[in-house]
Design an enzyme around this catalytic site. Structure first.
Site, short mmCIF file in Angstrom:
data_model
loop_
_atom_site.label_atom_id
_atom_site.label_comp_id
_atom_site.label_asym_id
_atom_site.label_seq_id
_atom_site.Cartn_x
_atom_site.Cartn_y
_atom_site.Cartn_z
N GLY A 2 100.85 -48.38 18.57
CA GLY A 2 101.32 -49.25 17.51
C GLY A 2 100.33 -49.36 16.37
CG ASN A 21 100.61 -62.88 8.67
OD1 ASN A 21 100.42 -63.76 9.49
ND2 ASN A 21 101.79 -62.61 8.16
CG ASP A 25 102.33 -47.61 23.18
OD1 ASP A 25 103.58 -47.56 23.11
OD2 ASP A 25 101.63 -48.27 22.38
CE LYS A 26 109.64 -50.38 28.07
NZ LYS A 26 110.19 -51.77 28.22
CE LYS A 82 99.97 -62.14 21.48
NZ LYS A 82 99.47 -60.92 22.17
CB ILE A 84 96.66 -53.79 15.40
CG1 ILE A 84 97.43 -54.57 14.33
CG2 ILE A 84 95.20 -54.27 15.44
CD1 ILE A 84 97.55 -56.06 14.61
N GLY A 85 96.59 -51.32 17.34
CA GLY A 85 95.92 -50.60 18.42
C GLY A 85 95.58 -49.17 18.06
N PRO A 116 114.04 -58.46 0.29
CG PRO A 116 114.31 -58.31 2.62
CD PRO A 116 113.81 -57.55 1.42
CD GLU A 163 103.27 -65.59 13.74
OE1 GLU A 163 104.34 -66.07 14.17
OE2 GLU A 163 103.19 -64.47 13.21
CE1 TYR A 185 103.97 -62.03 18.76
CE2 TYR A 185 103.77 -63.36 16.78
CZ TYR A 185 103.25 -62.43 17.65
OH TYR A 185 102.00 -61.91 17.43
#
Length: 324
Positions: A10, A178, A37-38, A153, A12-13, A204, A127, A149
């Site tokens: 992903g 973020n 990783d999946k 976490k 960041i990793g 949007p 968050e 979410y």
């Protein structure tokens, strides 16, 4: 040194692993890296140097305990990035978030304890603190998440701390603001707005765009994570901030300017359910204890990101079908 990194296909990793394999972190030159990783929609082997001689890639679900037990053996450290992370998706389908973020973290910690791993860094988010009107959250504040979410976490953070307190497993937690940077999936605000504008499509903007976030370049975040791995203290939480606080409307204005567009390309859409108004963290602890400080100025970082997406349409255009 052998380091196992979860979720490293992903955004960041993968940055962390690319830097690690480039010997970009002092003291870990020559490290051997195993990635688990999946390869969900948000992960891609295109984000990693798959032919690197020090990289071992394992396709697997972190909820698969027997697989993790086999792979974990012989590693000195684990950096746990793997997570479902998009708030909108958590509102529509929270079960996947609870499974991956809570059960998956439990599985990682169980395997690490059994394998005798020396240190686990659990990568979390600001968050978990919820929304704050004024001031900044410190690590001493209780978690008060507002989205599925964030709740998942926060739960995973508490599981991690329980393994430190109950089993003595050296677990360290980072909570970042973020992130932005190259290779970020197009479902997130900055890449979505940039790729929309580069494609001639409107962006949007939730509500009136008054929600405020603090922005952190992925490179600064990954350096902070590695500082916590090498110099942090067991059982501690470290906030990681970027120092630039902007409303979504202010961010939109900057992206319009960088992409050569104007406000006619903005469409106000119905606000997100339970949308937190403001996140803000106090990261003085990691600065004073570990010497962390952001290296990227926000102006340089953001213009560099827009340039990266402009120059790499072959990377992001195939992803559009997962979000639009």
């Amino acid at each position: 040194m052998r380091i196992l990194v979860t979720g490293a296909a992903g955004f960041i990793g993968s940055h962390y692993v690319r830097t690690l394999l480039d010997d970009g972190y002092p003291g870990c030159e020559g490290a051997e890296v195993t990635v688990v990783d999946k390869l969900t929609y948000a992960g891609s082997t295109a984000n990693l140097p798959m032919d690197h001689p020090r990289l071992t890639f394992v396709v697997g679900d972190i909820c698969d305990g027997p697989m993790l037990a086999r792979v974990m053996a012989g590693h000195e450290a684990v950096v746990h990035f793997a997570a479902e992370s998009h708030v909108d998706r958590s509102i529509d389908g929270p079960l996947a978030f609870m499974r991956t973020n809570v059960e998956g973290t439990q599985s990682v910690l169980t395997a690490a304890k059994a394998a005798g791993v020396r240190t686990v860094v659990h990568v979390s988010t600001d968050e978990v603190y919820g929304s704050i009107g004024t001031g900044r959250w410190t690590e001493a504040e209780p978690v008060a998440p507002n989205s599925p979410y964030a709740a998942s976490k926060a739960a995973s953070d508490l599981v991690a701390l329980a393994y430190w307190r109950t089993h003595g497993l050296d677990v360290r937690i980072t909570r970042c603001s973020n992130n932005y940077g190259p290779y970020q999936h197009v479902e997130k605000l900055i890449p979505r707005f940039v790729t929309n504008l580069l494609s001639g499509e409107p962006v949007p903007l939730y509500g009136e765009g008054v929600n405020v976030r603090e922005w952190l370049h992925v490179d600064d975040h990954c350096r902070a994570v590695h500082l916590v791995l090498t110099n942090g203290r067991a059982g501690e939480v470290y906030n990681v901030g970027g120092g630039t606080e902007l409303s979504n409307k202010e961010m939109t204005a900057r992206l319009l300017d960088l992409c050569g567009a104007d406000w006619r390309m903005v469409r106000h859409v119905e606000d997100r359910l339970g949308h937190d108004l403001r996140y803000a963290i106090d990261d003085s602890k990691i600065r004073s204890e570990l010497g962390y400080a952001p290296r990227w100025s926000f102006d340089d970082g953001l213009s560099g990101v827009v340039r990266w997406y402009r120059e790499n349409p072959g990377w992001w255009k195939p992803l559009l079908r997962t979000t639009r």
